[in-house]
Design an enzyme around this catalytic site. Sequence first.
Site, PDB file in Angstrom:
ATOM      1  N   HIS A   1       1.065  -1.305  -0.121  1.00  0.00           N
ATOM      2  CA  HIS A   1       0.060   0.093   0.342  1.00  0.00           C
ATOM      3  C   HIS A   1       0.900   1.424   0.129  1.00  0.00           C
ATOM      4  O   HIS A   1       0.025   2.197  -0.508  1.00  0.00           O
ATOM      5  CB  HIS A   1      -1.228   0.097   1.446  1.00  0.00           C
TER       6      HIS A   1
ATOM      7  N   CYS B   1       8.113   0.237  -2.100  1.00  0.00           N
ATOM      8  CA  CYS B   1       7.200   0.278  -0.721  1.00  0.00           C
ATOM      9  C   CYS B   1       7.011   1.248  -0.012  1.00  0.00           C
ATOM     10  O   CYS B   1       7.187   1.938  -0.662  1.00  0.00           O
ATOM     11  CB  CYS B   1       7.327  -0.735   0.593  1.00  0.00           C
TER      12      CYS B   1
ATOM     13  N   GLY C   1      11.592  -2.573   3.026  1.00  0.00           N
ATOM     14  CA  GLY C   1      11.413  -3.985   3.353  1.00  0.00           C
ATOM     15  C   GLY C   1      10.975  -4.834   1.677  1.00  0.00           C
ATOM     16  O   GLY C   1      12.141  -6.333   2.205  1.00  0.00           O
TER      17      GLY C   1
ATOM     18  N   HIS D   1      27.801  -1.211 -11.265  1.00  0.00           N
ATOM     19  CA  HIS D   1      28.734  -2.427 -10.690  1.00  0.00           C
ATOM     20  C   HIS D   1      28.434  -3.164  -9.765  1.00  0.00           C
ATOM     21  O   HIS D   1      29.132  -4.758  -9.751  1.00  0.00           O
ATOM     22  CB  HIS D   1      29.411  -1.102  -8.994  1.00  0.00           C
TER      23      HIS D   1
ATOM     24  N   ARG E   1      37.040  -6.796 -11.948  1.00  0.00           N
ATOM     25  CA  ARG E   1      36.392  -6.043 -10.256  1.00  0.00           C
ATOM     26  C   ARG E   1      34.798  -6.205  -9.724  1.00  0.00           C
ATOM     27  O   ARG E   1      34.666  -6.875  -8.390  1.00  0.00           O
ATOM     28  CB  ARG E   1      37.353  -5.638  -9.903  1.00  0.00           C
TER      29      ARG E   1
HETATM   30  C1  RB5 Z   1       4.425  -0.285   5.377  1.00  0.00           C
HETATM   31  O1  RB5 Z   1       3.591   0.680   6.147  1.00  0.00           O
HETATM   32  C2  RB5 Z   1       5.729   0.182   5.335  1.00  0.00           C
HETATM   33  O2  RB5 Z   1       6.283  -0.408   7.019  1.00  0.00           O
HETATM   34  C3  RB5 Z   1       6.190  -0.205   4.150  1.00  0.00           C
HETATM   35  O3  RB5 Z   1       5.713  -0.156   3.361  1.00  0.00           O
HETATM   36  C4  RB5 Z   1       7.683  -0.341   4.079  1.00  0.00           C
HETATM   37  O4  RB5 Z   1       8.527   1.036   3.876  1.00  0.00           O
HETATM   38  C5  RB5 Z   1       8.622  -1.128   5.084  1.00  0.00           C
HETATM   39  O5  RB5 Z   1       9.589  -1.675   4.780  1.00  0.00           O
END
Ligand code: RB5
Length: 147
Positions: free
Chosen positions: A9, A65, A70, A98, A133
């Site tokens: 989202h 995200c 994440g 790289h 490298r």
């Molecule tokens: C969602 O709130 C947020 O934690 C996610 O989109 C992201 O940023 C996580 O790493």
Amino acid sequence: MKIAVGADHGGYGHKEAIKKHLIERGYEVEDFGTYNEESTDYNEFAIKVAESVRDKKSDRGILVCGTGIGMSVMANKVEGIRAALVHDLFTAEATRLHNDSNILAMGGRVIELEKAIKIVDLWIDTKFSNEDRHIRRINKIDSYKGE
Ligand code: RB5
């Protein structure tokens, strides 16, 4: 070139705009979701995109995200994936030259859309340097099994 895209989202809006832009540029795009702004977990989208790249069903992947963190952490758990968390044009170009990164991760709450699109274009258009490298360092990443 076929490009897999995914978002939670926090990255949905950027992902939709990036998808449209890529299609306008003539790329084939597979959208692994999410498909609305409802709160969801980034993990499943990162895995789907990363597995598509790993299995060579897509040439590259783009994940968005809220922060990009994440998504990049999750995608990098999949074998053969080099997901780069990018916030600017310098790192977009450097990670192709790289690291030969095969997934671009960005934060929808970090980067303005216009800049994100510029990052996408530069990241797609930049070829790996093929310098010894960098090949050596990438081989060290790919051969490490975490034991
Ligand atoms: C969602 O709130 C947020 O934690 C996610 O989109 C992201 O940023 C996580 O790493």
